[in-house]
Design a protein around this motif. Structure first.
Motif, PDB file in Angstrom:
ATOM      1  N   PRO A  33       0.783  -1.235   0.000  1.00 51.44           N
ATOM      2  CA  PRO A  33       0.000   0.000   0.000  1.00 51.44           C
ATOM      3  C   PRO A  33       0.817   1.289   0.000  1.00 51.44           C
ATOM      4  CG  PRO A  33      -0.004  -0.948   2.195  1.00 51.44           C
ATOM      5  CD  PRO A  33       0.774  -1.898   1.317  1.00 51.44           C
ATOM      6  N   ALA A  34       1.717   1.417  -0.949  1.00 55.26           N
ATOM      7  CA  ALA A  34       2.421   2.690  -1.161  1.00 55.26           C
ATOM      8  C   ALA A  34       2.730   2.775  -2.644  1.00 55.26           C
ATOM      9  CB  ALA A  34       3.701   2.742  -0.337  1.00 55.26           C
ATOM     10  N   PRO A  35       2.771   3.982  -3.199  1.00 58.46           N
ATOM     11  CA  PRO A  35       2.979   4.108  -4.645  1.00 58.46           C
ATOM     12  C   PRO A  35       4.376   3.697  -5.103  1.00 58.46           C
ATOM     13  CG  PRO A  35       2.548   6.270  -3.630  1.00 58.46           C
ATOM     14  CD  PRO A  35       2.461   5.259  -2.542  1.00 58.46           C
ATOM     15  N   SER A  36       5.390   3.900  -4.253  1.00 54.95           N
ATOM     16  CA  SER A  36       6.762   3.506  -4.597  1.00 54.95           C
ATOM     17  C   SER A  36       7.607   3.732  -3.350  1.00 54.95           C
ATOM     18  CB  SER A  36       7.320   4.380  -5.743  1.00 54.95           C
ATOM     19  OG  SER A  36       7.409   5.731  -5.308  1.00 54.95           O
ATOM     20  N   GLY A  37       8.869   3.356  -3.414  1.00 55.59           N
ATOM     21  CA  GLY A  37       9.752   3.674  -2.295  1.00 55.59           C
ATOM     22  C   GLY A  37      10.538   2.511  -1.748  1.00 55.59           C
ATOM     23  N   ALA A  49       1.202   0.480  -9.441  1.00 54.74           N
ATOM     24  CA  ALA A  49       1.644   0.899 -10.782  1.00 54.74           C
ATOM     25  C   ALA A  49       2.387  -0.231 -11.488  1.00 54.74           C
ATOM     26  CB  ALA A  49       2.539   2.137 -10.676  1.00 54.74           C
ATOM     27  N   MET A  50       3.166  -0.997 -10.721  1.00 53.75           N
ATOM     28  CA  MET A  50       3.888  -2.130 -11.327  1.00 53.75           C
ATOM     29  C   MET A  50       2.905  -3.175 -11.849  1.00 53.75           C
ATOM     30  SD  MET A  50       6.756  -2.674  -8.412  1.00 53.75           S
ATOM     31  CE  MET A  50       7.964  -1.411  -8.035  1.00 53.75           C
ATOM     32  N   LEU A  68      -8.043   0.833  -5.233  1.00 52.37           N
ATOM     33  CA  LEU A  68      -9.148   1.572  -5.873  1.00 52.37           C
ATOM     34  C   LEU A  68      -8.658   2.903  -6.437  1.00 52.37           C
ATOM     35  CD1 LEU A  68     -11.919   0.752  -3.274  1.00 52.37           C
ATOM     36  CD2 LEU A  68     -11.993   0.151  -5.710  1.00 52.37           C
ATOM     37  N   GLY A  69      -7.809   3.576  -5.679  1.00 51.09           N
ATOM     38  CA  GLY A  69      -7.274   4.874  -6.128  1.00 51.09           C
ATOM     39  C   GLY A  69      -6.397   4.731  -7.361  1.00 51.09           C
ATOM     40  N   SER A  70      -5.885   3.522  -7.588  1.00 49.38           N
ATOM     41  CA  SER A  70      -5.000   3.282  -8.738  1.00 49.38           C
ATOM     42  C   SER A  70      -5.739   2.707  -9.925  1.00 49.38           C
ATOM     43  CB  SER A  70      -3.891   2.297  -8.332  1.00 49.38           C
ATOM     44  OG  SER A  70      -3.275   2.689  -7.148  1.00 49.38           O
ATOM     45  N   GLY A  71      -7.040   2.457  -9.757  1.00 51.51           N
ATOM     46  CA  GLY A  71      -7.811   1.902 -10.869  1.00 51.51           C
ATOM     47  C   GLY A  71      -7.837   0.388 -10.901  1.00 51.51           C
ATOM     48  N   LEU A  72      -7.427  -0.260  -9.810  1.00 50.73           N
ATOM     49  CA  LEU A  72      -7.513  -1.728  -9.725  1.00 50.73           C
ATOM     50  C   LEU A  72      -8.774  -2.109  -8.967  1.00 50.73           C
ATOM     51  CD1 LEU A  72      -3.807  -2.398  -8.703  1.00 50.73           C
ATOM     52  CD2 LEU A  72      -4.869  -3.166 -10.835  1.00 50.73           C
TER      53      LEU A  72
END
Ligand code: PGA
Length: 249
Positions: A68-72, A81-82, A117-121
């Motif tokens: 649950p984090a966009p990257s890092g 995103a991956m 959900l925020g990422s479109g999945l």
């Protein structure tokens, strides 16, 4: 009308070559199905290759988890995103094996659901009681708590994009299945809980059953009014068995 969805959870099975072979076999038998919707969830390592194989078929690609984090700096983890770059549209979250072996709490599952959900999945959010909890007549308390916690802070528009999977822990990989009546009772309870929290949208939410679903018992389970598909483990690893479940819808 809510979507009927049959999803295969391959868990930690299949090397890339094996995964591609199974995906090809599935395209032959259920690749053109519009109803029910068919989703397969290979391990992370095979997503990219299987995604390419599925291109042009109607079978959709799912993942089994995300971080649950966009990257890092999260060594060993995989971001939404991956997943999106491999063609994933669904992601299984809060599976009982993750809750049990990786200490995932409802709060962690909730963070994952929100980011998905925020990422479109589209998240497939798993809930289910253990045998001891069922025997102590705690099923509704446990499942209700998991629903509330895992779906905290969401709105009706978000719930409309989510799938729920009711998977009694005692039925997963054990060969023991809930009877259609037992499963229906909990599915109706879950829908009622969603209805109370989110309103009429609950009627359109797909609620899958999972736990030793196989060709022999699928039709009985899937004919129940609140059972809208299945999340299949063991029986999703063989194309003919999985196809029979798809056919029994
Ligand atoms: P099973 O697994 O079909 O092997 O019981 C279901 C699941 O864990 O999703």
């Amino acid at each position: 009308m809510r979507a009927m969805i049959i999803a295969g959870n391959w868990k930690m099975n299949k090397t890339n070559a094996e995964a591609v072979e199974l995906a090809r076999a599935l395209i032959d038998v259920v690749g053109n199905r519009e109803h029910p919707r068919v989703v397969i969830c290979p391990p992370f390592t095979a997503l990219s290759e299987v995604g390419k194989v599925l291109d042009g078929s109607r079978i959709l690609l799912g993942a089994q988890n995300l971080y649950p984090a966009p990257s890092g700096a999260y060594t060993g983890e995989i971001s939404p995103a991956m997943l999106l770059t491999t063609g994933v549209t669904y992601v299984i979250l809060g599976h009982s094996e993750r809750r049990e072996y990786f200490a995932e709490t409802d709060a962690i599952v909730n963070a994952k659901v929100k980011l998905a959900l925020g990422s479109g999945l589209r998240p497939i959010v798993c809930v289910g009681e253990k045998l001891k909890e069922r025997e102590a007549e705690q099923t509704e308390r446990v499942v209700g708590g998991q629903i509330d916690g895992s779906l905290a802070d969401l709105g009706p528009d978000e719930i409309a994009k989510a799938v729920i999977a009711y998977e009694p822990v005692w039925a997963i990989g054990t060969g023991k299945t809930a009877t259609p009546e037992m499963a229906q009772e909990v599915h109706a309870f879950i829908r009622g809980r969603l209805m109370a929290r989110f309103g009429g949208v609950a009627d359109s939410v797909t609620i899958q059953y999972g736990g030793s679903m196989k060709p022999e018992n699928a039709a009985g389970l899937l004919s129940q009014p609140d059972i809208d598909g299945g999340l299949i483990g063991g029986a999703s690893l063989k194309a003919d068995k999985f196809a029979k479940i798809v056919d029994s819808v």
